[in-house]
Design a protein around this motif. Structure first.
Motif, PDB file in Angstrom:
ATOM      1  N   ARG A  17       0.845  -1.195   0.000  1.00  0.00           N
ATOM      2  CA  ARG A  17       0.000   0.000   0.000  1.00  0.00           C
ATOM      3  C   ARG A  17       0.882   1.246   0.000  1.00  0.00           C
ATOM      4  O   ARG A  17       2.002   1.235   0.520  1.00  0.00           O
ATOM      5  CB  ARG A  17      -0.908   0.041   1.237  1.00  0.00           C
ATOM      6  N   THR A  52       1.702   5.030   1.356  1.00  0.00           N
ATOM      7  CA  THR A  52       1.564   5.640   2.676  1.00  0.00           C
ATOM      8  C   THR A  52       2.226   7.008   2.680  1.00  0.00           C
ATOM      9  O   THR A  52       3.182   7.252   1.931  1.00  0.00           O
ATOM     10  CB  THR A  52       2.200   4.746   3.764  1.00  0.00           C
ATOM     11  N   LYS A 103      -0.692  -6.455   2.252  1.00  0.00           N
ATOM     12  CA  LYS A 103      -2.132  -6.376   2.519  1.00  0.00           C
ATOM     13  C   LYS A 103      -2.949  -7.057   1.430  1.00  0.00           C
ATOM     14  O   LYS A 103      -4.121  -7.360   1.626  1.00  0.00           O
ATOM     15  CB  LYS A 103      -2.565  -4.918   2.670  1.00  0.00           C
ATOM     16  N   GLU A 115      -3.699   4.405   2.362  1.00  0.00           N
ATOM     17  CA  GLU A 115      -3.141   3.265   3.101  1.00  0.00           C
ATOM     18  C   GLU A 115      -4.007   2.012   2.971  1.00  0.00           C
ATOM     19  O   GLU A 115      -3.568   0.913   3.329  1.00  0.00           O
ATOM     20  CB  GLU A 115      -2.984   3.615   4.583  1.00  0.00           C
ATOM     21  N   GLU A 116      -5.245   2.171   2.484  1.00  0.00           N
ATOM     22  CA  GLU A 116      -6.155   1.034   2.328  1.00  0.00           C
ATOM     23  C   GLU A 116      -6.438   0.707   0.863  1.00  0.00           C
ATOM     24  O   GLU A 116      -7.097  -0.289   0.568  1.00  0.00           O
ATOM     25  CB  GLU A 116      -7.483   1.327   3.042  1.00  0.00           C
ATOM     26  N   PRO A 119      -6.026  -0.781  -2.638  1.00  0.00           N
ATOM     27  CA  PRO A 119      -5.229  -1.812  -3.323  1.00  0.00           C
ATOM     28  C   PRO A 119      -4.511  -1.232  -4.538  1.00  0.00           C
ATOM     29  O   PRO A 119      -5.051  -0.384  -5.251  1.00  0.00           O
ATOM     30  CB  PRO A 119      -6.282  -2.848  -3.747  1.00  0.00           C
ATOM     31  N   LEU A 120      -3.302  -1.706  -4.767  1.00  0.00           N
ATOM     32  CA  LEU A 120      -2.518  -1.223  -5.900  1.00  0.00           C
ATOM     33  C   LEU A 120      -2.750  -2.062  -7.150  1.00  0.00           C
ATOM     34  O   LEU A 120      -2.387  -1.649  -8.250  1.00  0.00           O
ATOM     35  CB  LEU A 120      -1.031  -1.232  -5.534  1.00  0.00           C
TER      36      LEU A 120
END
Length: 274
Positions: free
Chosen positions: A70, A72, A86, A126-127, A129-130
């Motif tokens: 993620r 940040t 994640k 931060e949540e 998805p890439l």
């Protein structure tokens, strides 16, 4: 309209480094969007094929583990990549349409959106998805097939890196080994670091700040909800060569000693109207 039948969070099936990676300066200023691509397979795909793709995705993420991380925020208003595994989002869907119903999806953004996973940009980065993948089975009686829609973070991958990942994933899905070094990503980020560790910015960087809002607006929600239309201009190789010849024949005399314009430069001039 396609219907989602299952959704999974896929993580690497082996332990991977839990590290933080810096992003290049250019990646600090671009929008954190996902580049969409669609791959169409006309043959009928069984449920077993979808399970193999899910399994091979968890295995390829061992090598491409940054995609399971993620973004940040870090000091100085900058963004870094947190390789925290994640996971990536894998969606299974079904569509009652045939391949013929979709036709040329490159010119129909609405139809294209049915086959590409939707990215919820309201989430904190931060949540977010890439990598998101949507496997859509086309249920038409004569043209059963599978559409693989991929949304991959442009911050992490350019076109070459993205297609390298897709090719490596495809090899594992087919049961083949990654037998070429070109199949593996180069993850050493220190080569792009100007200083290590990164220093706090010593002066104001307007380029790193959010874009200004429209006058009278307090957020970008209204602009984001407006209907948008995409268009594609198709040129044959003969037309491109004709434009290239015309541009080079009419170039200023002072430029005659320099190299000719490339196809890319000619097309860029046409788009920009220069």
């Amino acid at each position: 309209m396609s219907t989602v039948t299952a959704s999974y969070n896929v993580t690497p099936n082996e332990p991977t480094p839990n590290v933080s990676m810096g992003l290049s300066e250019s990646d600090q200023v671009v929008r954190w969007t996902h580049a969409p691509t669609i791959y169409i397979y006309k043959e009928n795909q069984t449920q077993n094929a979808l399970e193999r793709m899910r399994d091979s995705l968890s295995r390829i993420l061992v090598h491409y583990y940054p995609l399971a991380g993620r973004l940040t925020w870090i000091e100085g208003g900058r963004v870094a990549l947190n390789c925290n595994t994640k996971g990536v989002t894998l969606i299974e869907a079904e569509s009652p349409k045939t391949m013929d119903d979709y036709g040329d999806i490159t010119t129909n953004e609405k139809l294209m959106s049915e086959l590409i996973p939707m990215v919820d940009y309201s989430q904190p980065i931060e949540e977010l998805p890439l990598l998101l993948v949507q496997l859509t089975r086309l249920k038409g009686s004569s043209n059963q097939g599978l559409a693989i829609g991929v949304a991959i973070s442009h911050v992490l991958c350019d076109g070459v890196a993205a297609i390298t990942f897709i090719n490596a994933w495809a090899k594992l899905t087919r049961g083949e080994a990654l037998d070429s070094i070109e199949m593996f990503p180069f993850l050493d980020r220190t080569i792009i670091n100007s200083t290590y560790p990164p220093r706090t910015p010593r002066f104001d960087h307007p380029a790193l700040k959010p874009l200004p809002l429209k006058l009278g607006s307090t957020d970008t929600k209204e602009e984001q909800e407006k209907e948008k239309t995409s268009m594609m201009l198709r040129l044959t190789s003969q037309q491109v060569e004709k434009l290239k010849k015309k541009a080079n024949d009419e170039r200023p005399k002072k430029d005659e000693m320099s190299r000719p314009y490339s196809r890319y430069e000619v097309m860029e001039m046409c788009i920009k109207g220069t």
